[in-house]
Design an enzyme around this catalytic site. Sequence first.
Site, PDB file in Angstrom:
ATOM      1  N   ALA A  21      -6.335  -9.379 -41.254  1.00  0.00           N
ATOM      2  CA  ALA A  21      -6.815 -10.107 -43.072  1.00  0.00           C
ATOM      3  C   ALA A  21      -7.711 -10.362 -43.504  1.00  0.00           C
ATOM      4  O   ALA A  21      -8.012  -9.881 -42.885  1.00  0.00           O
ATOM      5  CB  ALA A  21      -5.919 -11.878 -42.024  1.00  0.00           C
ATOM      6  N   CYS A  22      -7.366 -11.120 -44.309  1.00  0.00           N
ATOM      7  CA  CYS A  22      -8.825 -10.948 -44.904  1.00  0.00           C
ATOM      8  C   CYS A  22     -10.084 -11.599 -44.209  1.00  0.00           C
ATOM      9  O   CYS A  22      -9.971 -12.505 -43.669  1.00  0.00           O
ATOM     10  CB  CYS A  22      -8.997 -11.845 -46.609  1.00  0.00           C
ATOM     11  SG  CYS A  22     -10.768 -12.783 -46.511  1.00  0.00           S
ATOM     12  N   PRO A  23     -11.471 -11.325 -43.647  1.00  0.00           N
ATOM     13  CA  PRO A  23     -12.264 -10.361 -44.548  1.00  0.00           C
ATOM     14  C   PRO A  23     -11.859  -8.873 -43.074  1.00  0.00           C
ATOM     15  O   PRO A  23     -12.596  -7.544 -44.304  1.00  0.00           O
ATOM     16  CB  PRO A  23     -13.389 -10.439 -44.141  1.00  0.00           C
ATOM     17  CG  PRO A  23     -13.776 -10.879 -43.645  1.00  0.00           C
ATOM     18  CD  PRO A  23     -12.815 -12.260 -43.499  1.00  0.00           C
ATOM     19  N   GLY A  24     -10.470  -8.363 -43.194  1.00  0.00           N
ATOM     20  CA  GLY A  24     -10.456  -7.082 -42.192  1.00  0.00           C
ATOM     21  C   GLY A  24     -10.489  -6.237 -43.418  1.00  0.00           C
ATOM     22  O   GLY A  24     -11.622  -5.451 -43.152  1.00  0.00           O
ATOM     23  N   ASP A  48      -1.945  -6.927 -46.758  1.00  0.00           N
ATOM     24  CA  ASP A  48      -3.190  -8.347 -47.592  1.00  0.00           C
ATOM     25  C   ASP A  48      -2.750  -8.560 -48.928  1.00  0.00           C
ATOM     26  O   ASP A  48      -3.776  -7.340 -49.163  1.00  0.00           O
ATOM     27  CB  ASP A  48      -3.994  -8.501 -46.555  1.00  0.00           C
ATOM     28  CG  ASP A  48      -5.085 -10.092 -47.510  1.00  0.00           C
ATOM     29  OD1 ASP A  48      -4.360 -10.926 -47.639  1.00  0.00           O
ATOM     30  OD2 ASP A  48      -5.780 -10.165 -47.640  1.00  0.00           O
TER      31      ASP A  48
END
Lengths: 84, 181
Positions: A21-24, A48
């Site tokens: 998930a963000c910011p991954g 995502d």
Amino acid sequence: MNAEELRQLKVDKVVDARGVACPGPLLEAKRAVTGVPIRGVMEVVSSDEGTTEDVPLWAKKVGHEYLGTVADAGLWHIYLRRGK
Amino acid sequence: MIGATEMETGEHALPELAEEKPTPHGLSMVVFSGELDKALAAFIIANGAAAMDLPVTMFFTFWGLNILRKDGPVTFASPKDSTEKMFGMMMPKGAKHLKLSQLNMGGLGTRMMKRVMTRKHVMDLPTLVKTAQEQGVRFVACTMSMDLMGIRKEELISGIDFGGVGSFIDAADSSRISLFV
């Protein structure tokens, strides 16, 4: 570039950011790009949808060329050419 | 002759220097809140900005300082007084122990949120803090709030700076984005 041209690109590095998930995905793209040769192609695979906005904006900001995105079965494949 | 050249350079140097103030660049943030959801927002933004090559400064004050506390026992250089001890006991000890600002429901809501975050692969707060540091995000702990709340340097994580409002204003003035969380 259209989807067909993007699919046929010779990719130097694939970043598998599926299920992250963000910011991954952005962090993984940033980490991975240093291992791509200059002018080489990197493909970021993400589940995502926000990544399709984030990665092109990041690329523009830090000087990589955004080539395009292919959506496929709930995944997005984002193609970039390393600038510097 | 050399003296004259130096004089000339000197006369020209001043107005040029004044014009050459660098364009504001980067992100500065006041992290005032010590709740899990607000801290997550702050650290996701900070990590995103750092990934996009912006210089980032996070200034931790009041409840936000608790995010930087170490988990586990700390030996203090000098003993804390009773008020300081009470504050220390009642406030969360580090990023792992924060509660949601809404729907906490005595800790139930926070536990549920953490489970959902794991399932959806959202980075947890301790990981975001560590990643921010690895990305070169600068952490500044407000010494005035530390003093007020009895928080000591030795109970905060390493690799952080200590400063006052001047330190934040300096960072804010030279950044283009400034947030209060």
